[in-house]
Design a protein around this motif. Sequence first.
Motif, mmCIF file in Angstrom:
data_model
loop_
_atom_site.group_PDB
_atom_site.id
_atom_site.type_symbol
_atom_site.label_atom_id
_atom_site.label_comp_id
_atom_site.label_asym_id
_atom_site.label_seq_id
_atom_site.Cartn_x
_atom_site.Cartn_y
_atom_site.Cartn_z
ATOM 1 N N ALA A 110 0.810 -1.220 0.000
ATOM 2 C CA ALA A 110 0.000 0.000 0.000
ATOM 3 C C ALA A 110 0.848 1.278 0.000
ATOM 4 O O ALA A 110 0.485 2.230 -0.691
ATOM 5 N N PRO A 111 1.970 1.348 0.717
ATOM 6 C CA PRO A 111 2.771 2.583 0.661
ATOM 7 C C PRO A 111 3.292 2.895 -0.741
ATOM 8 O O PRO A 111 3.355 4.064 -1.142
ATOM 9 N N ALA B 247 2.604 6.243 -5.703
ATOM 10 C CA ALA B 247 2.180 6.420 -7.098
ATOM 11 C C ALA B 247 0.990 7.377 -7.166
ATOM 12 O O ALA B 247 0.928 8.239 -8.047
ATOM 13 N N PHE B 248 0.062 7.248 -6.239
ATOM 14 C CA PHE B 248 -1.081 8.167 -6.192
ATOM 15 C C PHE B 248 -0.594 9.597 -5.980
ATOM 16 O O PHE B 248 -1.037 10.524 -6.658
ATOM 17 N N ASP B 249 0.320 9.770 -5.058
ATOM 18 C CA ASP B 249 0.862 11.100 -4.785
ATOM 19 C C ASP B 249 1.599 11.679 -5.988
ATOM 20 O O ASP B 249 1.708 12.897 -6.127
ATOM 21 N N VAL C 184 -5.664 5.710 -11.278
ATOM 22 C CA VAL C 184 -6.346 4.447 -11.560
ATOM 23 C C VAL C 184 -5.385 3.285 -11.338
ATOM 24 O O VAL C 184 -4.292 3.261 -11.899
ATOM 25 N N PHE C 185 -5.839 2.329 -10.530
ATOM 26 C CA PHE C 185 -5.026 1.172 -10.187
ATOM 27 C C PHE C 185 -5.781 -0.108 -10.516
ATOM 28 O O PHE C 185 -7.004 -0.161 -10.402
ATOM 29 N N LEU D 280 -10.210 9.440 -3.776
ATOM 30 C CA LEU D 280 -10.079 9.806 -5.188
ATOM 31 C C LEU D 280 -9.404 8.717 -6.017
ATOM 32 O O LEU D 280 -9.472 8.749 -7.244
ATOM 33 N N ALA D 281 -8.747 7.767 -5.358
ATOM 34 C CA ALA D 281 -8.142 6.646 -6.091
ATOM 35 C C ALA D 281 -9.270 5.825 -6.706
ATOM 36 O O ALA D 281 -10.320 5.622 -6.101
#
Length: 159
Positions: free
Chosen positions: A40-41, A46-48, A53-54, A72-73
């Motif tokens: 998760a980190p 990657a989100f940051d 979209v994952f 928002l992910a």
Amino acid sequence: MNDICDRLERVRAQISAAARAAGRDPSEVGLVAVSKTQAAPWVREAFDAGQVVFGESRAQELVAKAPLLPSLARWHFIGHLQRNKIRKVLPLIELIHAVDSVDLALDIDRIAVELGLFPRVLLEVNISGEQTKFGFKPDVVREQMERLLALPRIQVEGL
């Protein structure tokens, strides 16, 4: 810049170049970052870095990771979805990439009614005929298309 930011930047540049070479607007092409097996980190990093979209292929990982990221992910389910995992996955995802049978579609539709959802799906078609691969046989998907499109909750968006 960190490694994840650098890699995302390189991938986005490759996507842009490929889109332009094909005569397409790069903004029309989306990137789904496959986050399966990643902690998760890393996904948060990657989100940051701007990835929104994952894609996950394991229900357990999706259920564990999704609450750890900002709302928002956005999540796609990219692997074979087992029928007993639909209820856990459906509220978390915006697109299922691999609906591979009428029975799976019917179960998704039934559970979507119960949950008040309208899931978007892609149908998986096994054009190679390999017995070890999932997916509709081409003739079966043709036969069943009207039935699949008539399901009240599922939104078939492509193959």
